[in-house]
Design a protein around this motif. Structure first.
Motif, PDB file in Angstrom:
ATOM      1  N   TRP A   1       0.809  -1.219   0.000  1.00 43.72           N
ATOM      2  CA  TRP A   1       0.000   0.000   0.000  1.00 43.72           C
ATOM      3  C   TRP A   1       0.843   1.270   0.000  1.00 43.72           C
ATOM      4  CZ3 TRP A   1      -4.636  -1.092  -1.441  1.00 43.72           C
ATOM      5  CH2 TRP A   1      -5.208  -2.313  -1.080  1.00 43.72           C
TER       6      TRP A   1
ATOM      7  N   ASN B   1      -0.288   6.464   2.156  1.00 41.83           N
ATOM      8  CA  ASN B   1      -1.358   7.018   2.968  1.00 41.83           C
ATOM      9  C   ASN B   1      -1.467   8.524   2.769  1.00 41.83           C
ATOM     10  OD1 ASN B   1      -1.933   8.433   5.856  1.00 41.83           O
ATOM     11  ND2 ASN B   1      -3.241   6.645   5.597  1.00 41.83           N
TER      12      ASN B   1
ATOM     13  N   THR C   1      -4.796  10.424   1.441  1.00 47.34           N
ATOM     14  CA  THR C   1      -5.390  11.476   2.265  1.00 47.34           C
ATOM     15  C   THR C   1      -5.463  12.795   1.502  1.00 47.34           C
ATOM     16  OG1 THR C   1      -4.496  10.415   4.254  1.00 47.34           O
ATOM     17  CG2 THR C   1      -5.240  12.685   4.472  1.00 47.34           C
TER      18      THR C   1
ATOM     19  N   GLY D   1     -10.999   8.510   8.038  1.00 46.76           N
ATOM     20  CA  GLY D   1     -10.465   7.167   8.191  1.00 46.76           C
ATOM     21  C   GLY D   1      -9.012   7.079   7.773  1.00 46.76           C
ATOM     22  N   ALA D   2      -8.650   7.721   6.665  1.00 49.51           N
ATOM     23  CA  ALA D   2      -7.267   7.693   6.191  1.00 49.51           C
ATOM     24  C   ALA D   2      -6.332   8.387   7.178  1.00 49.51           C
ATOM     25  CB  ALA D   2      -7.177   8.359   4.812  1.00 49.51           C
ATOM     26  N   THR D   3      -6.774   9.525   7.697  1.00 43.59           N
ATOM     27  CA  THR D   3      -5.976  10.242   8.683  1.00 43.59           C
ATOM     28  C   THR D   3      -5.859   9.431   9.974  1.00 43.59           C
ATOM     29  OG1 THR D   3      -6.749  12.347   7.765  1.00 43.59           O
ATOM     30  CG2 THR D   3      -5.738  12.416   9.939  1.00 43.59           C
TER      31      THR D   3
ATOM     32  N   TRP E   1      -6.013   6.217  10.278  1.00 47.15           N
ATOM     33  CA  TRP E   1      -5.134   5.062  10.050  1.00 47.15           C
ATOM     34  C   TRP E   1      -3.671   5.442  10.285  1.00 47.15           C
ATOM     35  CZ3 TRP E   1      -5.326  -0.005   9.630  1.00 47.15           C
ATOM     36  CH2 TRP E   1      -4.261  -0.696   9.030  1.00 47.15           C
ATOM     37  N   ARG E   2      -3.290   6.601   9.784  1.00 47.69           N
ATOM     38  CA  ARG E   2      -1.916   7.052   9.976  1.00 47.69           C
ATOM     39  C   ARG E   2      -1.630   7.296  11.460  1.00 47.69           C
ATOM     40  NH1 ARG E   2       1.613  10.214   6.377  1.00 47.69           N
ATOM     41  NH2 ARG E   2       3.352  10.976   7.626  1.00 47.69           N
TER      42      ARG E   2
ATOM     43  N   ILE F   1      -3.145   5.971  14.091  1.00 44.74           N
ATOM     44  CA  ILE F   1      -3.129   4.706  14.835  1.00 44.74           C
ATOM     45  C   ILE F   1      -1.800   3.987  14.643  1.00 44.74           C
ATOM     46  CG2 ILE F   1      -4.131   2.371  14.892  1.00 44.74           C
ATOM     47  CD1 ILE F   1      -6.844   3.718  14.272  1.00 44.74           C
ATOM     48  N   ASN F   2      -1.315   3.944  13.409  1.00 45.57           N
ATOM     49  CA  ASN F   2      -0.053   3.255  13.144  1.00 45.57           C
ATOM     50  C   ASN F   2       1.129   3.965  13.789  1.00 45.57           C
ATOM     51  OD1 ASN F   2      -0.299   0.800  11.279  1.00 45.57           O
ATOM     52  ND2 ASN F   2      -1.643   2.279  10.284  1.00 45.57           N
TER      53      ASN F   2
ATOM     54  N   ARG G   1       0.919   3.127  17.453  1.00 51.01           N
ATOM     55  CA  ARG G   1       1.200   1.714  17.650  1.00 51.01           C
ATOM     56  C   ARG G   1       2.684   1.412  17.532  1.00 51.01           C
ATOM     57  NH1 ARG G   1      -1.070  -1.367  13.316  1.00 51.01           N
ATOM     58  NH2 ARG G   1      -0.087  -3.150  14.342  1.00 51.01           N
TER      59      ARG G   1
ATOM     60  N   TYR H   1       5.828   4.442  10.051  1.00 55.61           N
ATOM     61  CA  TYR H   1       5.036   5.605  10.469  1.00 55.61           C
ATOM     62  C   TYR H   1       5.758   6.393  11.557  1.00 55.61           C
ATOM     63  CZ  TYR H   1       1.120   4.043   7.634  1.00 55.61           C
ATOM     64  OH  TYR H   1       0.319   3.696   6.575  1.00 55.61           O
TER      65      TYR H   1
END
Length: 220
Positions: free
Chosen positions: A27, A33, A37, A81-83, A85-86, A88-89, A92, A97
């Motif tokens: 991806w 990402n 975005t 959602g795209a923002t 996702w970034r 969260i990663n 994490r 990221y």
């Protein structure tokens, strides 16, 4: 410290940050990402700009205003959602990221305000459809002697949205250009997947717009 933060914000707004890592996945990691975005942000920008045009004479083009608001729902959700996702990663601890880093603190604070005000604007707009034309001006409560109706809430939310989004646009316009038009010829994995997501979001926007407009005509 304040000067350092201000410089970081200016560098971010002018697109002076280093290129984002692609990560080792199909991806495209943070770079992929970022492109997704940015393209979704462009769609949001066009829809919001069109909405602003309808406000010049909203009484005569109210159906267009409503339809554009319906189209904005899936696009805004997809960009959120795209923002997310970034974010969260990053928290994490995913290496790519973490290497890409986080925006300067003022922009990290501004981001959720933009998201919340966008969702509130869409939510209050849809609630007006549910309430119906006879109820949107009916006072719900009084604040400092002013009667607050559902339409009033929607208007107040719009001004908050305009303020937060205006600041966000100043900080993100150049980076968005770099990640869309400015990336021509620079390959990042996952281009097909990103194109598919954008196409699905566009179809969802058309369907959502049609459904909301039908609900609006149900007013009459």
């Amino acid at each position: 410290m304040t000067e350092t933060v201000a410089r970081a914000v200016v560098d971010e707004a002018l697109g002076r940050r280093e290129a984002e890592p692609t990560g080792e996945n199909r991806w495209g990691g943070p770079a992929g990402n970022g492109r997704l975005t940015a393209w979704l942000g462009v769609l949001v920008l066009y829809l919001v700009a069109a909405q602003l045009v309808t406000l010049l004479n909203v009484d005569k083009v109210l159906s267009w205003h409503v339809a554009l608001g319906g189209a904005l729902v899936p696009v805004a959700l997809a960009k959120t959602g795209a923002t997310g996702w970034r974010m969260i990663n990053y928290y994490r601890g995913v290496p790519a990221y973490r290497d890409a880093g986080a925006p300067p603190m003022p922009l990290r604070i501004l981001g959720p305000l933009v998201v919340l005000s966008t969702l509130a604007l869409v939510g209050t707009g849809l609630s007006l459809l549910a309430i119906g034309p006879t109820g949107i001006n009916r006072p719900l409560f009084t604040v400092l002697g002013f009667q607050i109706a559902p339409l009033t809430i929607h208007q107040v939310v719009f001004f908050a949205f305009a303020a937060f989004t205006g600041l966000h646009l100043l900080a993100r316009l150049v980076p968005a250009w770099q990640r869309t038009v400015g990336t021509k010829g620079v390959a990042v994995a996952g281009a097909g997947g990103r194109a598919g997501v954008i196409a699905l979001v566009a179809v969802a926007a058309i369907v959502s717009s049609s459904l909301v407009e039908q609900a609006f005509h149900g007013w009459f």
